[in-house]
Design an enzyme around this catalytic site. Structure first.
Site, PDB file in Angstrom:
ATOM      1  N   HIS A 178       0.974  -1.112  -0.055  1.00 11.38           N
ATOM      2  CA  HIS A 178       0.055   0.064  -0.107  1.00 11.38           C
ATOM      3  C   HIS A 178       0.827   1.265   0.075  1.00 11.38           C
ATOM      4  O   HIS A 178       0.552   2.433  -0.685  1.00 11.38           O
ATOM      5  CB  HIS A 178      -0.967  -0.048   1.211  1.00 11.38           C
ATOM      6  CG  HIS A 178      -2.108  -1.212   1.246  1.00 11.38           C
ATOM      7  ND1 HIS A 178      -2.091  -1.819   2.287  1.00 11.38           N
ATOM      8  CD2 HIS A 178      -3.041  -1.278   0.303  1.00 11.38           C
ATOM      9  CE1 HIS A 178      -3.091  -2.876   2.145  1.00 11.38           C
ATOM     10  NE2 HIS A 178      -3.468  -2.378   0.787  1.00 11.38           N
ATOM     11  N   LYS A 224     -15.966  -7.030   5.093  1.00 15.65           N
ATOM     12  CA  LYS A 224     -14.890  -7.338   5.727  1.00 15.65           C
ATOM     13  C   LYS A 224     -15.099  -7.500   7.207  1.00 15.65           C
ATOM     14  O   LYS A 224     -15.884  -6.103   7.641  1.00 15.65           O
ATOM     15  CB  LYS A 224     -13.601  -6.910   5.202  1.00 15.65           C
ATOM     16  CG  LYS A 224     -13.163  -7.294   3.960  1.00 15.65           C
ATOM     17  CD  LYS A 224     -11.875  -6.661   3.465  1.00 15.65           C
ATOM     18  CE  LYS A 224     -11.503  -7.461   2.073  1.00 15.65           C
ATOM     19  NZ  LYS A 224     -10.029  -6.632   1.954  1.00 15.65           N
ATOM     20  N   ARG A 284      -1.484  -5.675  -8.591  1.00 14.56           N
ATOM     21  CA  ARG A 284      -0.345  -6.623  -8.431  1.00 14.56           C
ATOM     22  C   ARG A 284      -0.229  -7.783  -9.415  1.00 14.56           C
ATOM     23  O   ARG A 284       0.235  -7.795 -10.375  1.00 14.56           O
ATOM     24  CB  ARG A 284      -0.485  -6.968  -6.936  1.00 14.56           C
ATOM     25  CG  ARG A 284      -0.377  -5.920  -5.981  1.00 14.56           C
ATOM     26  CD  ARG A 284      -0.658  -6.402  -4.549  1.00 14.56           C
ATOM     27  NE  ARG A 284      -2.061  -7.029  -4.630  1.00 14.56           N
ATOM     28  CZ  ARG A 284      -2.604  -7.556  -3.573  1.00 14.56           C
ATOM     29  NH1 ARG A 284      -1.672  -7.973  -2.517  1.00 14.56           N
ATOM     30  NH2 ARG A 284      -3.907  -7.835  -3.700  1.00 14.56           N
ATOM     31  N   SER A 328      -2.901  -8.310   3.296  1.00 12.67           N
ATOM     32  CA  SER A 328      -3.013  -7.900   4.636  1.00 12.67           C
ATOM     33  C   SER A 328      -3.450  -9.314   5.486  1.00 12.67           C
ATOM     34  O   SER A 328      -3.058  -9.595   6.528  1.00 12.67           O
ATOM     35  CB  SER A 328      -3.985  -6.685   4.737  1.00 12.67           C
ATOM     36  OG  SER A 328      -3.984  -5.673   4.220  1.00 12.67           O
TER      37      SER A 328
HETATM   38  N1  COA Z   1       0.303  -4.372  -1.876  1.00 14.87           N
HETATM   39  C1  COA Z   1       0.247  -5.281  -1.076  1.00 14.87           C
HETATM   40  N2  COA Z   1      -1.361  -5.670  -0.633  1.00 14.87           N
HETATM   41  C2  COA Z   1      -2.167  -4.976  -1.226  1.00 14.87           C
HETATM   42  C3  COA Z   1      -1.828  -4.110  -2.346  1.00 14.87           C
HETATM   43  C4  COA Z   1      -0.650  -3.587  -2.591  1.00 14.87           C
HETATM   44  N3  COA Z   1      -0.311  -2.839  -3.465  1.00 14.87           N
HETATM   45  N4  COA Z   1      -3.055  -3.901  -2.601  1.00 14.87           N
HETATM   46  C5  COA Z   1      -4.177  -4.372  -2.134  1.00 14.87           C
HETATM   47  N5  COA Z   1      -3.530  -5.313  -1.385  1.00 14.87           N
HETATM   48  C6  COA Z   1      -4.373  -6.348  -0.497  1.00 14.87           C
HETATM   49  C7  COA Z   1      -4.653  -5.935   0.845  1.00 14.87           C
HETATM   50  O1  COA Z   1      -3.645  -6.390   1.800  1.00 14.87           O
HETATM   51  C8  COA Z   1      -5.987  -6.729   1.029  1.00 14.87           C
HETATM   52  O2  COA Z   1      -5.811  -7.993   1.317  1.00 14.87           O
HETATM   53  P1  COA Z   1      -6.811  -8.678   2.066  1.00 14.87           P
HETATM   54  O3  COA Z   1      -8.128  -8.819   1.494  1.00 14.87           O
HETATM   55  O4  COA Z   1      -6.167  -9.796   2.409  1.00 14.87           O
HETATM   56  O5  COA Z   1      -6.947  -8.144   3.482  1.00 14.87           O
HETATM   57  C9  COA Z   1      -6.487  -6.707  -0.243  1.00 14.87           C
HETATM   58  O6  COA Z   1      -5.431  -6.794  -1.271  1.00 14.87           O
HETATM   59  C10 COA Z   1      -7.318  -5.508  -0.861  1.00 14.87           C
HETATM   60  O7  COA Z   1      -7.357  -4.668   0.610  1.00 14.87           O
HETATM   61  P2  COA Z   1      -7.262  -2.960   0.101  1.00 14.87           P
HETATM   62  O8  COA Z   1      -6.459  -2.500  -0.906  1.00 14.87           O
HETATM   63  O9  COA Z   1      -7.056  -2.462   1.283  1.00 14.87           O
HETATM   64  O10 COA Z   1      -8.750  -2.689  -0.600  1.00 14.87           O
HETATM   65  P3  COA Z   1     -10.130  -3.314  -0.469  1.00 14.87           P
HETATM   66  O11 COA Z   1     -10.075  -4.295  -1.719  1.00 14.87           O
HETATM   67  O12 COA Z   1     -10.267  -3.854   0.739  1.00 14.87           O
HETATM   68  O13 COA Z   1     -10.757  -1.969  -0.716  1.00 14.87           O
HETATM   69  C11 COA Z   1     -12.864  -0.609  -1.064  1.00 14.87           C
HETATM   70  C12 COA Z   1     -12.190  -2.188  -1.202  1.00 14.87           C
HETATM   71  C13 COA Z   1     -12.851  -0.193   0.314  1.00 14.87           C
HETATM   72  C14 COA Z   1     -11.894   0.223  -2.212  1.00 14.87           C
HETATM   73  C15 COA Z   1     -14.247  -1.006  -1.712  1.00 14.87           C
HETATM   74  O14 COA Z   1     -14.755  -1.983  -0.910  1.00 14.87           O
HETATM   75  C16 COA Z   1     -15.101   0.097  -1.456  1.00 14.87           C
HETATM   76  O15 COA Z   1     -14.958   1.129  -2.467  1.00 14.87           O
HETATM   77  N6  COA Z   1     -15.879   0.389  -0.707  1.00 14.87           N
HETATM   78  C17 COA Z   1     -16.788   1.324  -0.252  1.00 14.87           C
HETATM   79  C18 COA Z   1     -18.322   0.968  -0.730  1.00 14.87           C
HETATM   80  C19 COA Z   1     -18.595   0.963  -1.998  1.00 14.87           C
HETATM   81  O16 COA Z   1     -18.362   2.008  -2.891  1.00 14.87           O
HETATM   82  N7  COA Z   1     -18.854  -0.243  -2.829  1.00 14.87           N
HETATM   83  C20 COA Z   1     -19.096  -0.290  -4.058  1.00 14.87           C
HETATM   84  C21 COA Z   1     -17.769  -0.328  -4.825  1.00 14.87           C
HETATM   85  S1  COA Z   1     -17.934  -1.187  -6.407  1.00 14.87           S
END
Ligand code: COA
Length: 173
Positions: free
Chosen positions: A19, A43, A92, A130
């Site tokens: 991140h 989550k 990624r 994560s």
């Molecule tokens: N390096 C390492 N790990 C990474 C990474 C990177 N560059 N990018 C993502 N990850 C990992 C994270 O560790 C996480 O792993 P986990 O699932 O094992 O915990 C996973 O990839 C994704 O996490 P993160 O990047 O924090 O984002 P997310 O996918 O959880 O976020 C939101 C999603 C919050 C952006 C999305 O749910 C959202 O927009 N929510 C709001 C409600 C909404 O509008 N919904 C409609 C969306 S279409």
């Protein structure tokens, strides 16, 4: 019209070096980058929203054009509220691609004026997630090369809760 502000939304549970790589790339591309920590109803985060925001603020404190906020509800509504036009996400692996494209298309349907911009996350961190970090920390694995030092400390402090999480997974819950 050039877009000066981008929003990087995520759950950040916790924020990893991967991140951080995306945040640094975003900060170099845009005048202002808002790292937006989501409540995320799909989550059950290990760290509370306050803890995740606090960690993000501390680990980005050296980046002058980055600010950290939290949001509830739809990401597009939050971005509109900031008068933003860009959502930043890191890509990624191929496995990210499907989810990310699905999210980008959904967000475009909700808000056609908002563009999702992807940066390629660094290869070194491409295997980190994560969830893997939470699991390794619960099993006393050395996670210091995957997360900022402050996050490693906070994960250690959560050791008890982490072990509970791994046991729950083991029982298939
Ligand atoms: N390096 C390492 N790990 C990474 C990474 C990177 N560059 N990018 C993502 N990850 C990992 C994270 O560790 C996480 O792993 P986990 O699932 O094992 O915990 C996973 O990839 C994704 O996490 P993160 O990047 O924090 O984002 P997310 O996918 O959880 O976020 C939101 C999603 C919050 C952006 C999305 O749910 C959202 O927009 N929510 C709001 C409600 C909404 O509008 N919904 C409609 C969306 S279409």
């Amino acid at each position: 019209m050039p877009h000066r502000l981008a929003v990087y939304p995520g759950t950040f549970d916790p924020c990893t070096n991967g991140h951080m790589d995306v945040i640094r790339r975003g900060a170099a591309l845009f005048e202002q980058l808002v790292v937006a920590c989501a409540v995320n109803i799909s989550k059950t985060p290990l760290f509370s929203l306050e803890e995740r925001v606090d960690m993000l603020k501390r680990v980005t404190s050296d980046l002058a054009n980055v600010r950290v906020e939290s949001f509830t509800g739809m990401v597009v509504d939050y971005v509109r509220g900031l008068n933003g036009k860009v959502i930043l996400r890191g890509l990624r692996t191929f496995s990210d691609y499907e989810n990310e494209v699905q999210m980008a298309y959904a967000n475009r349907t909700f808000a056609p004026e908002i563009e999702t911009v992807f940066v390629c996350a660094s290869l070194d961190e491409s295997f980190i997630s994560s969830r893997l970090i939470r699991e390794a920390a619960a099993l006393d694995g050395d996670i210091s090369s995957f997360v900022p030092a402050l996050v490693a400390e906070r994960l250690k402090a959560k050791a008890g809760a982490l072990k509970g999480e791994v046991e729950r997974h083991g029982k298939g819950q």
